[in-house]
Design an enzyme around this catalytic site. Structure first.
Site, PDB file in Angstrom:
ATOM      1  N   SER A 211      -9.096  -6.964  -2.644  1.00 51.66           N
ATOM      2  CA  SER A 211      -8.662  -5.606  -2.959  1.00 51.66           C
ATOM      3  C   SER A 211      -8.215  -4.896  -1.676  1.00 51.66           C
ATOM      4  O   SER A 211      -7.320  -5.393  -0.993  1.00 51.66           O
ATOM      5  CB  SER A 211      -9.765  -4.852  -3.698  1.00 51.66           C
ATOM      6  OG  SER A 211      -9.246  -3.700  -4.327  1.00 51.66           O
ATOM      7  N   GLU A 339      -6.802  -8.313 -14.099  1.00 55.80           N
ATOM      8  CA  GLU A 339      -7.122  -7.329 -13.055  1.00 55.80           C
ATOM      9  C   GLU A 339      -7.318  -5.907 -13.599  1.00 55.80           C
ATOM     10  O   GLU A 339      -8.316  -5.244 -13.315  1.00 55.80           O
ATOM     11  CB  GLU A 339      -5.995  -7.279 -12.017  1.00 55.80           C
ATOM     12  CG  GLU A 339      -5.780  -8.532 -11.225  1.00 55.80           C
ATOM     13  CD  GLU A 339      -6.592  -8.610  -9.933  1.00 55.80           C
ATOM     14  OE1 GLU A 339      -7.518  -7.798  -9.747  1.00 55.80           O
ATOM     15  OE2 GLU A 339      -6.283  -9.501  -9.121  1.00 55.80           O
ATOM     16  N   HIS A 444     -10.702  -7.236 -12.297  1.00 56.74           N
ATOM     17  CA  HIS A 444     -10.710  -7.025 -10.855  1.00 56.74           C
ATOM     18  C   HIS A 444     -12.135  -7.123 -10.311  1.00 56.74           C
ATOM     19  O   HIS A 444     -13.051  -6.505 -10.840  1.00 56.74           O
ATOM     20  CB  HIS A 444     -10.137  -5.635 -10.569  1.00 56.74           C
ATOM     21  CG  HIS A 444      -9.832  -5.345  -9.148  1.00 56.74           C
ATOM     22  ND1 HIS A 444      -8.738  -5.877  -8.502  1.00 56.74           N
ATOM     23  CD2 HIS A 444     -10.452  -4.559  -8.237  1.00 56.74           C
ATOM     24  CE1 HIS A 444      -8.697  -5.416  -7.265  1.00 56.74           C
ATOM     25  NE2 HIS A 444      -9.732  -4.623  -7.060  1.00 56.74           N
TER      26      HIS A 444
END
Length: 526
Positions: A211, A339, A444
């Site tokens: 990320s 995600e 995610h």
């Protein structure tokens, strides 16, 4: 809802529990044990034993950026005498949401080092940059015992300045917009200087991140600072090509990217200073006198705010990637199959009325303008159990998966690339989101428990997931060792842009571009 709250859906905050020392009596047949006291370039540190590992926690890699050093580039830490205890992590860097009892503060530039307990030399060094939207998180959350012991590697997890403390820009302020990035690079330099003390090879350093950490790793590839500093990189859910349409991170939020031009960073910093009553030529001196509590409410404005047009980052990383202007080293790049479900789930948890069958057309119109009807025809509500799942599919494909694949193509034009997509539909729900009609699947950050014990806890409870974790640890550590992730007993991973899908019992190459409709998105404008 504040942007830092939105991005916190994928930040895992937990307390690392350090195990006690093991007994000193060992069979003469067992391998020699590496020392618990080692000397780094600032002084001696004494670590602890946890399982089959040594851990050295809370080692300073730079001077505390406090007082007159607030918003200055990192400096080497001052040497200390005697032996410094390294059994507890240092402070988290100042951030708005504290999900645990761990202290936070500006004195936070610390690393944690995990190595195998057995004596080794020449191990690959893996330096981890955490995620959290550039506003949250810390290195201590990622317990690297499994990665270090199974992968036979020295793993370094890093704290770096966050939010307004890490990414403030002001005219004539050296380092504007890049203080957190400079911290990350400083930690890499520390790891290279001190690798040998922990049994690592200073000539074999891999940087990896997820990320915001992955976005920073990708940016580093385009930075002059990368040359000679790293030999390999792993970019997880953080391609330089990432971009989100209006509403893509949260309904009502503007379109966004991880990087901003320096002029915008300085303008945003000046606006924040003015709101704090610190305008004019003495803005910096005034801001340095401001208490942390008064600065923190402005940290949200500096999420996804890494500045380019600077010494550390001369070009927009996305443009640099397209132009082939990046360090030519082997790269692993990828993300998770679902995600955006984490971000959509966070929005629905905040307000279940934000994403419904009634609001879906408006969300598409705001995000894609005149192309909204075309997108609606490709992603009709009738195909999905819920509007949330439909919106998550749109954002996953357009904003995350296809951007990641485009970035992989840019890299593969000039260097060796291994692509992957984490696809365990029953992965641990690390974001704690339980929204009807929106299973999290491979959302995610759901890949993180396969590499780390988050907060010191192994979240993998089934045999097939533990086996996938062993395979992934093997891939990551083999890549760190040699630049090739393939290892004995694991399915073959071929270089290129076709991702290796990582799922329990189903590791295989997939046509992710087709699965995520990337051909459609290449011809669809916002």
């Amino acid at each position: 809802m504040k942007m830092a709250d939105v991005k916190s859906v994928f930040t895992v905050l937990a307390v690392v529990s350090a195990a006690g020392l093991v007994g000193a009596c060992r069979s003469s047949r067992e391998p020699a044990q590496a020392p618990l006291t080692v000397r780094v370039d600032s002084g001696s540190v004494r670590g602890i034993v946890k399982g089959g590992s040594r851990q050295f926690l809370g080692i300073p890699y730079a001077e505390p950026p406090t007082g007159a050093l607030r918003w200055t580039l990192p400096r080497k830490p001052r040497p200390w005498s005697g032996v410094r205890a390294a059994g507890r992590p240092g402070n988290d860097c100042t951030q708005g949401t504290q999900g645990s009892r761990q202290p936070s503060g500006e004195d936070c530039l610390y690393v944690n080092v995990t190595t195998p307990r057995e004596h080794h030399g020449g191990l690959p060094v893996m330096v981890w940059w955490h995620g959290g939207g550039f506003t949250q998180g810390s290195g201590r959350e990622y317990d690297a015992v499994r990665l270090a012991t199974e992968g036979k590697a020295v793993v370094v997890t890093v704290n770096y300045r966050l939010g307004i403390f890490g990414y403030l820009g002001l005219p004539w302020l050296p380092g504007s917009g890049d203080f957190g990035f400079a911290d990350q690079i400083s930690a890499l330099q520390w790891a290279r200087r001190n690798a040998s003390a922990f049994g690592g090879d200073p000539r074999n350093v891999t940087v990896f991140g997820q990320s915001a950490g992955g976005m920073s790793v990708c940016a580093l590839l385009t930075s002059p600072a990368a040359k000679g500093l790293i030999s390999k990189a792993i970019v997880s859910s953080g391609s330089c090509r990432l971009r989100w349409p209006a509403g893509g991170l949260f309904p009502g939020a503007p379109a966004d990217r991880p990087y901003v031009p320096l002029a915008q960073g300085q303008s945003d910093g000046s606006a924040a200073a003015k709101e704090l009553g610190c305008g004019g030529e003495k803005a910096l001196a005034c801001l340095r006198r401001e208490p942390v509590a008064d600065l923190l409410p402005h940290s949200d404005s500096f999420a996804d705010h890494l500045a380019y047009g600077t010494d550390l980052l001369p070009r927009d990383p996305a443009a640099a990637l397209r132009a082939g202007a990046f360090t030519n080293i082997p790269v692993i790049v990828g993300g998770t199959r679902d995600e955006a479900r984490a971000f959509v789930g966070g929005a629905l948890k905040y307000d279940s009325k934000l994403i419904t069958s009634e609001t879906y057309p408006r969300l598409l119109r705001r995000a894609f303008g005149s192309s909204a009807d075309k997108v609606a025809a490709r992603y009709p509500l009738s195909r999905y159990p819920s509007a949330g799942l439909a919106w998550a599919a749109v954002l996953t494909d357009e904003s995350w998966a296809c951007s990641t694949l485009a970035g992989a193509r840019d890299l593969a034009a000039r260097t060796t690339v291994y692509s992957y997509e984490f696809a365990d539909e029953n992965a641990p729900n690390v974001n704690g989101l339980r929204i009807p009609g929106l299973p999290q699947g491979a959302a995610h950050a759901s890949d993180l428990p396969y590499l780390f014990d988050l907060g010191g806890r192994d979240l993998l409870v089934t045999r097939d997931r533990k086996e996938l974790a062993r395979t992934m640890v093997g891939y990551w550590s083999a890549f760190a060792r040699s630049g090739d992730p393939n290892h004995r007993g694991a399915p073959s991973w071929r270089p290129g842009t076709a991702p290796l899908s990582l799922a329990p019992g189903a590791i295989r190459t997939v046509d992710a571009a087709a699965e995520h409709n990337c051909g459609f998105w290449e011809t669809t404008t916002r």
